[in-house]
Enzyme design. Structure first.
Site, PDB file in Angstrom:
ATOM      1  N   GLY A 111      14.457  -5.498   4.422  1.00  0.00           N
ATOM      2  CA  GLY A 111      13.749  -4.291   4.833  1.00  0.00           C
ATOM      3  C   GLY A 111      14.152  -3.698   6.177  1.00  0.00           C
ATOM      4  O   GLY A 111      14.100  -2.490   6.375  1.00  0.00           O
TER       5      GLY A 111
ATOM      6  N   LYS B 285       0.967  -2.175  11.238  1.00  0.00           N
ATOM      7  CA  LYS B 285      -0.296  -1.840  10.574  1.00  0.00           C
ATOM      8  C   LYS B 285      -1.369  -2.775  11.113  1.00  0.00           C
ATOM      9  O   LYS B 285      -1.750  -3.746  10.458  1.00  0.00           O
ATOM     10  CB  LYS B 285      -0.149  -2.122   9.068  1.00  0.00           C
ATOM     11  CG  LYS B 285       0.019  -0.911   8.183  1.00  0.00           C
ATOM     12  CD  LYS B 285      -0.187  -1.328   6.729  1.00  0.00           C
ATOM     13  CE  LYS B 285       1.054  -1.168   5.917  1.00  0.00           C
ATOM     14  NZ  LYS B 285       0.872  -1.590   4.510  1.00  0.00           N
TER      15      LYS B 285
ATOM     16  N   PHE C 261       0.280   1.818   1.880  1.00  0.00           N
ATOM     17  CA  PHE C 261       1.507   1.130   1.502  1.00  0.00           C
ATOM     18  C   PHE C 261       2.671   2.103   1.580  1.00  0.00           C
ATOM     19  O   PHE C 261       2.682   3.123   0.912  1.00  0.00           O
ATOM     20  CB  PHE C 261       1.406   0.514   0.108  1.00  0.00           C
ATOM     21  CG  PHE C 261       2.478  -0.512  -0.114  1.00  0.00           C
ATOM     22  CD1 PHE C 261       2.331  -1.807   0.331  1.00  0.00           C
ATOM     23  CD2 PHE C 261       3.676  -0.150  -0.740  1.00  0.00           C
ATOM     24  CE1 PHE C 261       3.346  -2.750   0.174  1.00  0.00           C
ATOM     25  CE2 PHE C 261       4.698  -1.089  -0.904  1.00  0.00           C
ATOM     26  CZ  PHE C 261       4.529  -2.386  -0.455  1.00  0.00           C
ATOM     27  N   VAL C 262       3.641   1.771   2.421  1.00  0.00           N
ATOM     28  CA  VAL C 262       4.755   2.698   2.647  1.00  0.00           C
ATOM     29  C   VAL C 262       6.070   2.184   2.073  1.00  0.00           C
ATOM     30  O   VAL C 262       6.288   0.973   1.962  1.00  0.00           O
ATOM     31  CB  VAL C 262       4.919   3.019   4.153  1.00  0.00           C
ATOM     32  CG1 VAL C 262       3.774   3.891   4.643  1.00  0.00           C
ATOM     33  CG2 VAL C 262       5.015   1.746   4.995  1.00  0.00           C
TER      34      VAL C 262
ATOM     35  N   ASP D 273       2.442  -6.484   9.124  1.00  0.00           N
ATOM     36  CA  ASP D 273       1.283  -6.162   8.287  1.00  0.00           C
ATOM     37  C   ASP D 273       0.198  -7.216   8.549  1.00  0.00           C
ATOM     38  O   ASP D 273      -0.522  -7.120   9.537  1.00  0.00           O
ATOM     39  CB  ASP D 273       1.763  -6.123   6.835  1.00  0.00           C
ATOM     40  CG  ASP D 273       0.718  -5.654   5.851  1.00  0.00           C
ATOM     41  OD1 ASP D 273      -0.064  -4.766   6.204  1.00  0.00           O
ATOM     42  OD2 ASP D 273       0.682  -6.172   4.713  1.00  0.00           O
TER      43      ASP D 273
ATOM     44  N   ASP E 150      10.403  -1.471   0.673  1.00  0.00           N
ATOM     45  CA  ASP E 150      10.430  -1.415  -0.787  1.00  0.00           C
ATOM     46  C   ASP E 150       9.060  -1.600  -1.406  1.00  0.00           C
ATOM     47  O   ASP E 150       8.127  -2.109  -0.774  1.00  0.00           O
ATOM     48  CB  ASP E 150      11.323  -2.532  -1.335  1.00  0.00           C
ATOM     49  CG  ASP E 150      10.682  -3.909  -1.180  1.00  0.00           C
ATOM     50  OD1 ASP E 150      10.395  -4.300  -0.025  1.00  0.00           O
ATOM     51  OD2 ASP E 150      10.437  -4.592  -2.202  1.00  0.00           O
TER      52      ASP E 150
ATOM     53  N   GLU F 228      12.145  -6.397  12.853  1.00  0.00           N
ATOM     54  CA  GLU F 228      11.360  -6.373  11.623  1.00  0.00           C
ATOM     55  C   GLU F 228      11.151  -4.934  11.154  1.00  0.00           C
ATOM     56  O   GLU F 228      11.176  -4.008  11.964  1.00  0.00           O
ATOM     57  CB  GLU F 228       9.979  -7.007  11.887  1.00  0.00           C
ATOM     58  CG  GLU F 228       9.832  -8.436  11.399  1.00  0.00           C
ATOM     59  CD  GLU F 228       9.676  -8.563   9.894  1.00  0.00           C
ATOM     60  OE1 GLU F 228      10.126  -7.667   9.143  1.00  0.00           O
ATOM     61  OE2 GLU F 228       9.105  -9.564   9.447  1.00  0.00           O
ATOM     62  N   ASP F 229      10.898  -4.772   9.869  1.00  0.00           N
ATOM     63  CA  ASP F 229      10.551  -3.443   9.361  1.00  0.00           C
ATOM     64  C   ASP F 229       9.082  -3.123   9.641  1.00  0.00           C
ATOM     65  O   ASP F 229       8.752  -2.037  10.104  1.00  0.00           O
ATOM     66  CB  ASP F 229      10.867  -3.310   7.860  1.00  0.00           C
ATOM     67  CG  ASP F 229      10.302  -4.442   7.002  1.00  0.00           C
ATOM     68  OD1 ASP F 229       9.677  -5.390   7.554  1.00  0.00           O
ATOM     69  OD2 ASP F 229      10.481  -4.395   5.776  1.00  0.00           O
TER      70      ASP F 229
ATOM     71  N   ARG G  42      14.051   1.588  -1.320  1.00  0.00           N
ATOM     72  CA  ARG G  42      14.559   1.263   0.020  1.00  0.00           C
ATOM     73  C   ARG G  42      15.497   2.344   0.549  1.00  0.00           C
ATOM     74  O   ARG G  42      15.667   2.494   1.751  1.00  0.00           O
ATOM     75  CB  ARG G  42      15.342  -0.057  -0.009  1.00  0.00           C
ATOM     76  CG  ARG G  42      14.496  -1.294  -0.229  1.00  0.00           C
ATOM     77  CD  ARG G  42      15.357  -2.523   0.065  1.00  0.00           C
ATOM     78  NE  ARG G  42      14.803  -3.756  -0.485  1.00  0.00           N
ATOM     79  CZ  ARG G  42      13.900  -4.512   0.120  1.00  0.00           C
ATOM     80  NH1 ARG G  42      13.424  -4.156   1.292  1.00  0.00           N
ATOM     81  NH2 ARG G  42      13.459  -5.625  -0.438  1.00  0.00           N
TER      82      ARG G  42
HETATM   83  P1  IMP Z   1       3.199  -9.593   6.703  1.00  0.00           P
HETATM   84  O1  IMP Z   1       3.683 -11.006   6.586  1.00  0.00           O
HETATM   85  O2  IMP Z   1       1.955  -9.354   5.902  1.00  0.00           O
HETATM   86  O3  IMP Z   1       3.060  -9.114   8.123  1.00  0.00           O
HETATM   87  O4  IMP Z   1       4.238  -8.693   5.971  1.00  0.00           O
HETATM   88  C1  IMP Z   1       5.468  -8.448   6.433  1.00  0.00           C
HETATM   89  C2  IMP Z   1       6.381  -8.019   5.296  1.00  0.00           C
HETATM   90  O5  IMP Z   1       5.649  -7.477   4.185  1.00  0.00           O
HETATM   91  C3  IMP Z   1       7.265  -6.923   5.780  1.00  0.00           C
HETATM   92  O6  IMP Z   1       8.437  -7.419   6.357  1.00  0.00           O
HETATM   93  C4  IMP Z   1       7.495  -6.126   4.517  1.00  0.00           C
HETATM   94  O7  IMP Z   1       8.598  -6.640   3.834  1.00  0.00           O
HETATM   95  C5  IMP Z   1       6.255  -6.310   3.688  1.00  0.00           C
HETATM   96  N1  IMP Z   1       5.306  -5.168   3.821  1.00  0.00           N
HETATM   97  C6  IMP Z   1       4.134  -5.118   4.469  1.00  0.00           C
HETATM   98  N2  IMP Z   1       3.534  -3.905   4.388  1.00  0.00           N
HETATM   99  C7  IMP Z   1       4.399  -3.147   3.654  1.00  0.00           C
HETATM  100  C8  IMP Z   1       4.370  -1.767   3.234  1.00  0.00           C
HETATM  101  O8  IMP Z   1       3.464  -0.966   3.506  1.00  0.00           O
HETATM  102  N3  IMP Z   1       5.445  -1.371   2.496  1.00  0.00           N
HETATM  103  C9  IMP Z   1       6.484  -2.188   2.169  1.00  0.00           C
HETATM  104  N4  IMP Z   1       6.556  -3.466   2.557  1.00  0.00           N
HETATM  105  C10 IMP Z   1       5.518  -3.949   3.295  1.00  0.00           C
HETATM  106 MG    MG Z   2       9.865  -6.601   2.369  1.00  0.00          MG
END
Ligand code: IMP
Ligand code: MG
Length: 182
Positions: free
Chosen positions: A45, A133, A154-155, A105, A161, A101-102, A167
């Protein structure tokens, strides 16, 4: 690019993305002036973000390395479990690293990565994330350089993706809830 009905709306345009990346690069260039450091990029990502950021960094001692982790299946909810499918190519002991990181979340992925890397005794660990977020956070973790703080939607696009699709879209878009049955 003309989007179809999978896109509810554009949240951040490609122009806004580029403008913000230039600002983040300025900050990093200032903070790491004269230092040797490595961008540690999370596949897949963060790749478009990394590519645009990397070429704006100054100095002749900036390296990059890649790690592949995932916590999402074909859903919009984290499984809460992080899996690594590709580790870094080089040791990071004694190095200054910036995790690229992208999106942050729930924070589960980032806290996993920070723990993993800190155990390898780098000189320092910072985090640069294109998106944040904060309303979704389950684990307390923060980015040092954050592009955009976004609401709980959700983006997709610009590397992000849904089920390995979208992507390639050049803007950051809100996925239409119909796509994932939301
Ligand atoms: P976390 O572990 O919940 O912080 O999630 C991190 C990963 O979840 C990111 O690196 C993304 O790959 C994916 N992710 C979280 N939110 C989104 C979203 O809104 N769109 C797409 N991928 C997301
Ligand atoms: Mg991802």
């Amino acid at each position: 690019m003309q989007y179809g009905k999978d896109v509810a709306k554009i949240l951040v345009t490609r122009e806004e993305i580029q403008k913000r990346i230039a600002e983040l690069a300025d900050e990093i260039n200032r903070d790491y002036k004269g230092k040797e450091y490595t961008l540690v990029v999370t596949l897949r990502g963060a790749v478009p973000f990394f590519a645009d950021l990397f070429c704006k960094l100054t100095g002749n001692k900036v390296d990059c390395d890649f790690i592949a982790v995932s916590s999402y299946g074909a859903t919009t909810e984290s499984t809460g479990e992080v899996r690594m499918s590709k580790d870094l190519s080089s040791p990071i002991k004694g190095k200054h690293i910036i995790i690229v990181e992208d999106i942050i979340d729930t924070g589960i992925t980032l806290s996993y990565l920070k723990k993993l890397f800190e155990a390898r005794e780098p000189a320092s660990v910072k985090v640069c994330s294109l998106l944040d977020k904060p309303s979704r956070r389950e684990v307390e973790v923060e980015g040092d350089y954050v592009g955009f703080t976004i609401p709980n939607e959700f983006v997709i696009g610009y590397g992000l993706d849904y089920d390995q699709k979208y992507r390639n879209y050049p803007d950051i878009c809100v996925l239409a809830p119909e796509v994932y049955g939301g």
